[in-house]
Motif scaffolding. Structure first.
Motif, PDB file in Angstrom:
ATOM      1  N   VAL A  59       0.621 -39.635 -30.323  1.00 56.82           N
ATOM      2  CA  VAL A  59       0.669 -38.228 -30.743  1.00 56.82           C
ATOM      3  C   VAL A  59       1.812 -37.947 -31.709  1.00 56.82           C
ATOM      4  N   GLY A  60       2.535 -39.043 -32.111  1.00 58.63           N
ATOM      5  CA  GLY A  60       3.560 -38.860 -33.131  1.00 58.63           C
ATOM      6  C   GLY A  60       4.957 -38.697 -32.581  1.00 58.63           C
ATOM      7  N   ASN A  61       5.128 -38.722 -31.257  1.00 60.75           N
ATOM      8  CA  ASN A  61       6.486 -38.763 -30.713  1.00 60.75           C
ATOM      9  C   ASN A  61       7.147 -40.039 -31.236  1.00 60.75           C
ATOM     10  N   LEU A  62       8.352 -39.900 -31.788  1.00 61.69           N
ATOM     11  CA  LEU A  62       9.049 -41.052 -32.377  1.00 61.69           C
ATOM     12  C   LEU A  62      10.233 -41.427 -31.498  1.00 61.69           C
ATOM     13  N   PHE A  63      10.207 -42.645 -30.960  1.00 59.90           N
ATOM     14  CA  PHE A  63      11.306 -43.152 -30.144  1.00 59.90           C
ATOM     15  C   PHE A  63      12.098 -44.180 -30.952  1.00 59.90           C
ATOM     16  N   ALA A  69      17.164 -51.056 -20.039  1.00 60.67           N
ATOM     17  CA  ALA A  69      17.233 -49.696 -19.504  1.00 60.67           C
ATOM     18  C   ALA A  69      18.238 -48.885 -20.318  1.00 60.67           C
ATOM     19  N   SER A  70      17.877 -47.623 -20.608  1.00 61.47           N
ATOM     20  CA  SER A  70      18.776 -46.801 -21.432  1.00 61.47           C
ATOM     21  C   SER A  70      18.643 -45.332 -21.057  1.00 61.47           C
ATOM     22  N   LEU A  71      19.639 -44.564 -21.470  1.00 59.79           N
ATOM     23  CA  LEU A  71      19.568 -43.112 -21.364  1.00 59.79           C
ATOM     24  C   LEU A  71      18.868 -42.603 -22.619  1.00 59.79           C
ATOM     25  N   LEU A  72      17.964 -41.649 -22.443  1.00 60.31           N
ATOM     26  CA  LEU A  72      17.221 -41.093 -23.590  1.00 60.31           C
ATOM     27  C   LEU A  72      17.848 -39.763 -24.009  1.00 60.31           C
ATOM     28  N   LEU A  73      18.198 -39.658 -25.288  1.00 64.52           N
ATOM     29  CA  LEU A  73      18.699 -38.401 -25.855  1.00 64.52           C
ATOM     30  C   LEU A  73      17.737 -37.960 -26.951  1.00 64.52           C
ATOM     31  N   GLY A  74      17.648 -36.662 -27.174  1.00 61.67           N
ATOM     32  CA  GLY A  74      16.818 -36.207 -28.295  1.00 61.67           C
ATOM     33  C   GLY A  74      16.313 -34.804 -28.109  1.00 61.67           C
ATOM     34  N   SER A  75      15.330 -34.475 -28.944  1.00 62.16           N
ATOM     35  CA  SER A  75      14.679 -33.161 -28.921  1.00 62.16           C
ATOM     36  C   SER A  75      13.449 -33.300 -29.811  1.00 62.16           C
ATOM     37  N   HIS A  76      13.266 -32.402 -30.777  1.00 58.72           N
ATOM     38  CA  HIS A  76      12.089 -32.484 -31.641  1.00 58.72           C
ATOM     39  C   HIS A  76      12.483 -32.163 -33.076  1.00 58.72           C
ATOM     40  N   SER A  77      11.733 -32.717 -34.048  1.00 61.00           N
ATOM     41  CA  SER A  77      12.073 -32.454 -35.449  1.00 61.00           C
ATOM     42  C   SER A  77      10.991 -31.674 -36.184  1.00 61.00           C
ATOM     43  N   ASP A  78       9.935 -31.241 -35.505  1.00 61.21           N
ATOM     44  CA  ASP A  78       8.998 -30.312 -36.139  1.00 61.21           C
ATOM     45  C   ASP A  78       9.615 -28.916 -36.103  1.00 61.21           C
ATOM     46  N   SER A  79       9.116 -28.018 -36.949  1.00 58.94           N
ATOM     47  CA  SER A  79       9.664 -26.657 -37.008  1.00 58.94           C
ATOM     48  C   SER A  79       8.561 -25.618 -36.838  1.00 58.94           C
ATOM     49  N   GLN A  80       9.000 -24.381 -36.618  1.00 58.84           N
ATOM     50  CA  GLN A  80       8.086 -23.241 -36.688  1.00 58.84           C
ATOM     51  C   GLN A  80       7.551 -23.121 -38.125  1.00 58.84           C
ATOM     52  N   VAL A 112      16.727 -42.843 -28.477  1.00 57.95           N
ATOM     53  CA  VAL A 112      16.630 -41.547 -29.159  1.00 57.95           C
ATOM     54  C   VAL A 112      15.156 -41.166 -29.245  1.00 57.95           C
ATOM     55  N   VAL A 113      14.869 -39.866 -29.137  1.00 57.11           N
ATOM     56  CA  VAL A 113      13.479 -39.434 -29.305  1.00 57.11           C
ATOM     57  C   VAL A 113      13.411 -38.172 -30.150  1.00 57.11           C
ATOM     58  N   SER A 114      12.367 -38.110 -31.001  1.00 56.65           N
ATOM     59  CA  SER A 114      11.971 -36.831 -31.610  1.00 56.65           C
ATOM     60  C   SER A 114      10.543 -36.554 -31.166  1.00 56.65           C
ATOM     61  N   PHE A 115      10.398 -35.578 -30.261  1.00 62.98           N
ATOM     62  CA  PHE A 115       9.050 -35.223 -29.809  1.00 62.98           C
ATOM     63  C   PHE A 115       8.298 -34.494 -30.928  1.00 62.98           C
ATOM     64  N   GLU A 116       6.975 -34.470 -30.793  1.00 63.73           N
ATOM     65  CA  GLU A 116       6.111 -33.878 -31.824  1.00 63.73           C
ATOM     66  C   GLU A 116       5.508 -32.554 -31.322  1.00 63.73           C
ATOM     67  N   ASP A 117       5.349 -31.630 -32.227  1.00 62.95           N
ATOM     68  CA  ASP A 117       4.718 -30.329 -31.952  1.00 62.95           C
ATOM     69  C   ASP A 117       5.334 -29.588 -30.769  1.00 62.95           C
TER      70      ASP A 117
END
Lengths: 398, 398
Positions: A59-63, A69-80, A112-117
């Motif tokens: 679905v386009g989530n970019l990791f 094993a790791s800690l995941l940090l991130g949010s999303h890079s799509d915009s309104q 690191v993650v940038s979720f989609e939509d």
């Protein structure tokens, strides 16, 4: 573990160039747009340069994956459709910088993650909802945007970038930094907010049905005016909630539709939205009881028909105690006595990720509380302070 | 002077056939429609049979003229797009029957009128407004209906029926019988209402401008919610009007528009209609002062911008004392102790005609207060009672 503020800000400004709106620092980068895909390709490159393995899911989530094993940090890079430069982008770039700093300091492994939509071109926080299983992929594929484009068709833009879904078991937890999108920190002058919980939401439509009548020939005492029922309901709710709510509880009548909505006609019908949010499920339920009882009392007293639409319900999500304590310690180290604990009144990807692993969130101030608008902004000193809080917290989690 | 109830009811049912809606007693006979013109041609014939001289004026008002000076009775025979069988038709046929009865009893000379476009396909009470000079013909000609047809084009349907405007100086006064179009007489069981005055109207748009915000992230105490300002205004107005109004005064918030009108957004703007009606100009002005002062207080207290749209104002019209006394005596003769004096909350052709001569009005009950709908109806015994009151009154005016 030392973050590089200049590198962080340079990346944040670089990301803004993808979909730059030409108005202030505004950004137009909705999910699966050309700007969004180009930004993700650039991000994937920066992840690789940081020693992470970039991987798109279906679905386009970019990791950007660390080894083991790791800690995941991130949010999303799509915009309104008309968005600001920070919103989710801040959390993605902060994650990237902390991952780099951790590697340079031989710190804990950070993915690191940038979720989609996240912004809901199709659903609500769609990318993380699919990953977390709150929304099955086949259900998401049937969602359409305002132009009738399906999610299935839109996510085809990912093309051959797409790999499998990432196994969440490789992550020990998820920490999301985000702008507050509200006026609290900006008003108090505090540098950071450590989120206690993401509030739950209840939302429903209520309809009072009275009698549509001529506004000249119908005496006041013979009217059954649906707007007057709505006004009485609003006043009663405001009074009765006082004994139940906390300063963090919010409730809103944001939509009102009168029928036939003409100045010379006594309104026969009023349909309106009632939405309320709080971090405590019990309180949400008590408020629902008050809302239903009050609407029924008003309907009876004013001779109205009454109907309730289906209620949307999202439960509150408490932040993980360990991750939250690390953020609190980080905040105290960076801005002693000048931060606060606070609920998140808005939904975030962390709401979904909480189904998979422990989560926590950190807020930085929003100037004027403005977000989802070209005017959205935060002082760069505050962005860097937030980044340092995040790094301090991660350092404490090794 | 004896009216013929059967002849009256037969004519009333005959008129209903022009534009009969096929739903109950409903009628579709808007101004200048084929049904409306056909009904007027039939009416002209009935006028001629009654010994009156039928004459159309350039806008389609149809007069049945008695010789010399006469009292004018009537109303209008056009209907709403979805109208009832009585509305104005009742007053026209009652006038016709009283004119016939007066001739048969060697009573006073009675002329009859059916005004055109009272229902406002183009303006408001357009035909009588042009005749009375409240709306110049060249202004009326520029009015258009919802389909963009101009009044000038529509009134061409009158064709070569059209003569000159009738000189109002030939009439000694005007009496209009009409259904109440409200619930008062139907509720009380009274047979007739003698109108004291046609109320004046004030109508304006008011806008509160607050701050549009996220309904999750904006704490209650930092909101400037335009709907809450509207609700507070409504409550304050209702309380403050108590010391100023009479039981006949009415006020209505019939139109509400919130912006952006979404359940998850604190409304930034509320635009609403405020309309009030009363028979006393001073009271209308006092209410206006309260409305403006209250809106300003609320705006100041809640940090709102405030703007008032232009105010529509129509002055009250008092009924002529002599004509009104005759109707009261007639009502007491026909329904002793079972009638009332009352204001007209709706506009009527009499409002315009009052610019030219003394006017008075008589109401008969409306079942359920319903009008401007196919369901509009009145018990035929009540229609005949009203006719008799009108005839009694006319007999007293000779």
């Amino acid at each position: 573990m030392k973050v590089d503020a200049e590198r962080f800000l340079a990346d944040l400004h670089k990301l803004r160039e993808f979909g730059a709106a030409g108005v202030g620092k505004g950004v137009v980068r909705p999910a699966y747009s050309k700007a969004d895909i180009a930004a993700r390709d650039w991000l994937a490159g920066r992840m690789r340069e940081a020693g992470l393995t970039p991987q798109f899911d279906p679905v386009g989530n970019l990791f950007g994956l660390a080894e083991g094993a790791s800690l995941l940090l991130g949010s999303h890079s799509d915009s309104q459709p008309e968005g600001g430069w920070l919103d989710g982008a801040l959390g993605v770039i902060a994650a990237l910088e902390v991952a780099r700093a951790a590697q340079e300091a031989d710190g804990p492994p950070i993915s690191v993650v940038s979720f989609e939509d996240e912004e809901g071109r199709f659903g609500v926080t769609t990318g993380s909802a699919v990953w977390a299983g709150s929304t099955p992929l086949e259900v998401a594929d049937g969602l359409t945007d305002r132009d009738g484009v399906s999610f299935a068709a839109a996510r085809a833009a990912i093309g051959d970038r797409s790999g499998d879904f990432i196994d969440p078991a490789r992550f020990t937890g998820y920490v999301e930094m985000h702008i507050e999108q509200g006026p609290v920190l900006d008003g108090s002058g505090e540098k950071a907010g450590v989120v206690t919980d993401i509030v739950g939401i209840r939302d429903m439509r209520i309809t009072f049905s009275g009698q549509q009548n001529h506004a000249g020939t119908t005496p006041m005492h013979l009217r059954r005016d649906a707007f007057q029922a709505l006004a009485a309901f609003n006043a009663a709710i405001n009074a009765r909630f006082r004994n139940v709510v906390t300063p963090a509880t919010v409730w809103t009548i944001g939509h009102v539709g009168l029928h036939p909505n003409a100045s010379s006609i006594v309104p026969g019908r009023a349909t309106f939205s009632m939405q309320w949010r709080d971090g405590d499920s019990d309180r949400l339920n008590r408020m629902e009881r008050i809302i239903r009882d009050t609407a029924e009392e008003i309907a009876q007293a004013q001779g109205m028909g009454l109907s309730f639409g289906p209620m949307l319900g999202l439960e509150p999500v408490a932040m993980d105690a360990t991750l939250r304590a690390a953020l609190e310690a980080g905040a105290e180290a960076v801005a002693p006595g000048n931060w606060r604990k606070m609920p998140s009144g808005a939904l975030h990807d962390a709401t979904n990720v909480a189904r998979l692993m422990p989560v926590a969130m950190l807020f930085t101030p929003s100037i004027g509380g403005i977000s989802h608008a070209f005017e959205e902004d935060t002082d760069e000193a505050d962005l860097v302070a937030g980044l340092r809080v995040l790094a301090e917290a991660v350092g404490r989690l090794r």
